[in-house]
Design a protein around this motif. Structure first.
Motif, short mmCIF file in Angstrom:
data_model
loop_
_atom_site.label_atom_id
_atom_site.label_comp_id
_atom_site.label_asym_id
_atom_site.label_seq_id
_atom_site.Cartn_x
_atom_site.Cartn_y
_atom_site.Cartn_z
N UNK A 98 0.85 -1.20 0.00
CA UNK A 98 0.00 0.00 0.00
C UNK A 98 0.88 1.24 0.00
N UNK A 99 0.47 2.23 -0.78
CA UNK A 99 1.16 3.51 -0.83
C UNK A 99 0.30 4.54 -0.12
N UNK A 100 0.86 5.14 0.92
CA UNK A 100 0.12 6.11 1.73
C UNK A 100 0.44 7.53 1.27
N UNK A 101 -0.60 8.32 1.08
CA UNK A 101 -0.43 9.73 0.71
C UNK A 101 -1.51 10.53 1.42
N UNK A 102 -1.09 11.42 2.33
CA UNK A 102 -2.09 12.16 3.10
C UNK A 102 -1.77 13.65 3.20
N UNK A 103 -1.69 14.33 2.05
CA UNK A 103 -1.45 15.78 2.09
C UNK A 103 -2.67 16.51 2.63
N UNK A 104 -2.46 17.75 2.96
CA UNK A 104 -3.57 18.58 3.39
C UNK A 104 -4.28 19.09 2.13
N UNK A 105 -5.46 18.56 1.85
CA UNK A 105 -6.20 18.93 0.65
C UNK A 105 -6.54 20.40 0.68
N UNK A 106 -6.42 21.13 -0.44
CA UNK A 106 -6.11 20.70 -1.80
C UNK A 106 -4.69 21.10 -2.23
N UNK A 164 -12.27 21.40 6.08
CA UNK A 164 -12.72 22.25 7.19
C UNK A 164 -11.95 23.56 7.17
N UNK A 165 -12.60 24.64 7.55
CA UNK A 165 -11.96 25.95 7.54
C UNK A 165 -10.82 26.04 8.56
#
Length: 715
Positions: free
Chosen positions: A581-589, A633-634
């Motif tokens: 599994x490749x994990x990618x969790x940037x702060x969108x966007x 979320x803001x």
């Protein structure tokens, strides 16, 4: 092909063109000559061949029964270079006598040529490789960094340290670029404080010539000789001088080479001074006014923006612009304030700095982001450049990034492709129907192939960990422990990328007790591999890295969570080919596109990612896993907490149970169905052949045939 060439000559000729780097059977020849030295020399065939005389190489080839393989490889390369039966011959013939010129500050082509730092460079390298395979008339321009980007090592406190190694051109597949007058090309660029000189090197990337400017020559001052020493090194003054050489110097190099490009493609804003030099040449040679030359040049301009973070766009104050671009402004007949206006959103605001991205937009009639979501973000970010248009009408489209399939595909997986996909599938990777046959791979065969690649990654990881630990002077007991880390039977998750804070490498650690529970599960354990570099000036990113590194030495994480230092193309290749599994969790966007996960897909791995960048348009519910729903979320802290909870929920409720759900033969049938679906639905969409074909159809051909009066020039 000359029948009189020796084996040494043929292998040297092959080494002079990076085509070999995406041909596994050619790479295998070099490796088998001396596997240990091949690794020690960073897979550099130029250096490897230097250790053999023609006679000794002949003996070694005879010993390994290699003659027919070498002759076959050489013949295939010659046929490749001479072929006129390509997609580009049919679809891009208009560029044949005046090619597209592709400018980029970095190119990630191979680990032995360290003129790249990360995703932007690797994307540029893949662009050139696919353009070569497709037969697109294209030339590329960059800078030759003698010290490249830094090598990373980790001290005993877990803190990133940087080291630089000087590369010798003679040890690389470089040759002096010869101009139309038959002499080596040396160009000059004037600044207010003096003249900067640069010689030009040529690197052959298959059919594509890449020209690299190098200021390390005797004609320059000591300061200017170091100008192109390091990629993204130095202060703002160094940065603007590098970008002047890349843009203005690059166009002058093309002119000296007798190349008159029909399209100017700017890969990010670093090269945005290039159109200004084209304008200057048009004014000088064709007698055009500045406005007419700007109109014509912009009509032939293509700009790809990669950065959704406002702080990531180069901005320079008026003094730096005057010092370095003053002579250019004089030649263009522009006052200082008028010139500054070209790089300002509001041309009349004297307090606004000069922005390279703004200049690129104003001098390129076609602009694109690198994913659908990034297009939305970019139109919103740069709306003020077109104040009288609605956000939906802002002329910034998108061409989603892709990866060069042969460069990132494991040879073992390619054998499966060769068996179930149509003949010559590798020439048609951008066509959806080509990939449907992957469903015919049997579950057992795919799983065993993946497991062998995973085991290879684990062995490779142990070797790297031991080597790094020996440099730090650890105990024999610690070295023995490192030789046993990770378990091929356990779910293996990889996270490797630039350690910028917004990429949130430590998001999975936000609830450390829950993470400890997941890692240490008796029935369904999970292992993690982390890798990546932080920018030398990014202490926040280094602090995140240090936290992860310290964790790898603590119970119960020892042996279950590891960090591999000095992330580069070679390490990246092993990771994307071997993880589950490749994990990618940037702060969108904030993830413009991302391409590492696309490489994982090609090799049968699955993605677990925030719905950002390419994954926002790729995930269909059954070809990987999503973190959250894509809502933002803001409040950033609340967003991070929400995403961390969604990440752990996806891991515990979806990823882990599915991986460990096995049939009587210990094969995870449902997991494998997702692997197959990922390859079939995503392989054709997110590869560089499709990407380059999109650029040709949507940008290069329209730009090459543009009528300069089609669009109104922005102020």
């Amino acid at each position: 092909m000359s029948p009189n060439k020796s084996i040494h000559d043929k292998l040297s000729d092959l080494a002079s063109n990076l085509w070999w780097s995406w041909q596994p059977e050619v790479t295998a020849i070099y490796r088998e000559l001396n596997p240990a030295r091949w690794t020690e020399l960073s897979h550099n065939p130029v250096l490897l061949l230097r250790e053999y005389t023609p006679d000794s190489l002949e003996d070694r080839a005879r010993e390994l029964v290699m003659h027919s393989r070498i002759n076959g490889a050489y013949r295939r390369w010659q046929e490749y270079m001479q072929s006129t039966d390509t997609w580009g011959d049919v679809h891009a013939a208009v560029l044949g006598h005046r090619p597209a010129a592709y400018f980029s500050a970095e190119f990630g082509l191979h680990e032995s040529l360290r003129i790249y730092s990360g995703g932007l460079g690797v994307l540029a390298g893949d662009h050139l490789k696919s353009a070569s395979d497709l037969g697109i008339p294209l030339v590329a321009i960059g800078l030759f960094y003698h010290e490249g980007y830094f090598s990373q090592y980790i001290d005993n406190q877990g803190w990133q340290k940087e080291d630089y190694t000087v590369a010798q051109p003679a040890n690389l597949p470089l040759q002096e670029a010869i101009g139309s007058d038959g002499t080596p090309v040396v160009i000059t660029v004037d600044t207010r404080l003096g003249r900067i000189h640069a010689r030009v090197w040529r690197v052959d990337v298959g059919r594509i010539p890449l020209y690299l400017l190098d200021t390390n020559i005797a004609a320059n001052s000591e300061e200017d000789r170091k100008l192109t020493a390091r990629l993204y090194g130095g202060d703002q003054r160094t940065r603007i001088r590098q970008e002047v050489m890349l843009g203005i110097g690059g166009v002058r190099a093309l002119a000296a080479l007798g190349i008159n490009p029909r399209v100017i493609h700017l890969n990010e804003g670093h090269s945005a001074f290039a159109p200004l030099e084209v304008i200057r040449q048009r004014m000088k040679h064709d007698g055009l006014s500045f406005d007419d030359a700007l109109r014509d040049t912009s009509a032939a301009g293509v700009f790809t923006t990669h950065t959704p973070v406002p702080a990531g766009h180069d901005r320079f104050d008026a003094e730096l612009i005057e010092e370095h671009l003053g002579p250019q402004a004089d030649d263009l007949g522009l006052s200082h304030e008028t010139f500054m206006g070209l790089g300002r959103v509001d041309p009349h605001n004297p307090g606004e700095p000069f922005c390279m991205t703004v200049l690129a937009f104003k001098t390129s009639r076609r602009a694109n982001a690198v994913s659908n979501l990034h297009g939305v973000v970019s139109r919103r970010m740069w709306h003020s450049l077109w104040p009288y248009r609605s956000e939906e009408e802002i002329p910034i489209g998108h061409i989603t990034n892709g990866v060069h399939v042969p460069s990132w595909l494991a040879p073992q997986i390619r054998q499966l492709y060769d068996r179930v996909l149509p003949a010559n599938w590798f020439l048609r990777t951008g066509e959806p129907d080509v990939w449907s046959g992957f469903e015919h791979v049997t579950a057992g065969e795919l799983w065993e192939t993946h497991q062998s690649l995973k085991s290879r990654l684990i062995v490779y990881s142990r070797r790297r960990l031991v080597k790094a630990a020996q440099k730090r002077g650890v105990t024999d007991e610690e070295l023995q422990r490192l030789q046993e880390v990770l378990d091929p039977r356990v779910l293996l998750i990889g996270f490797a990328r630039r350690f910028a804070p917004y990429k949130r490498a430590d998001l999975v650690l936000r609830d450390i007790d829950l993470f400890r529970e997941v890692i240490n599960s008796t029935d369904h354990p999970v292992h993690f591999i982390f890798a990546g570099k932080a920018h030398p000036a990014d202490d926040h990113g280094k602090t995140i890295m240090q936290r992860i590194i310290k964790l790898t030495g603590e119970d119960p994480f020892q042996g279950r969570v590891v960090f591999l230092d000095d992330y580069d193309i070679n390490l990246g290749r092993h990771l994307v080919q071997g993880v589950d599994v490749w994990l990618n969790n940037p702060r969108r966007p904030l993830e413009a596109s991302g391409t590492s996960g696309q490489k994982v897909v090609l090799n049968g791995g699955l993605n677990l990612s925030i719905l950002d960048g390419w994954w926002a348009e790729a995930f269909d519910g059954h070809n990987g896993f999503a973190i959250g729903t894509g809502q933002i979320h803001a409040n950033q802290d609340i967003q991070d907490t929400r995403d961390a909870e969604a990440l752990m929920r996806a891991l515990r409720e979806e990823v882990i149970p599915l991986y460990y759900e096995r049939d009587k033969d210990d094969v995870p049938q449902e997991w494998i169905r997702r692997m197959k679906r990922a390859v079939r639905t995503l392989g054709w969409r997110f590869n560089a052949d499709r990407m380059v074909m999109d650029y040709v159809r949507e940008c290069y051909i329209p730009a090459a045939g543009s009528l300069s009066c089609d669009m109104t020039v922005m102020p």
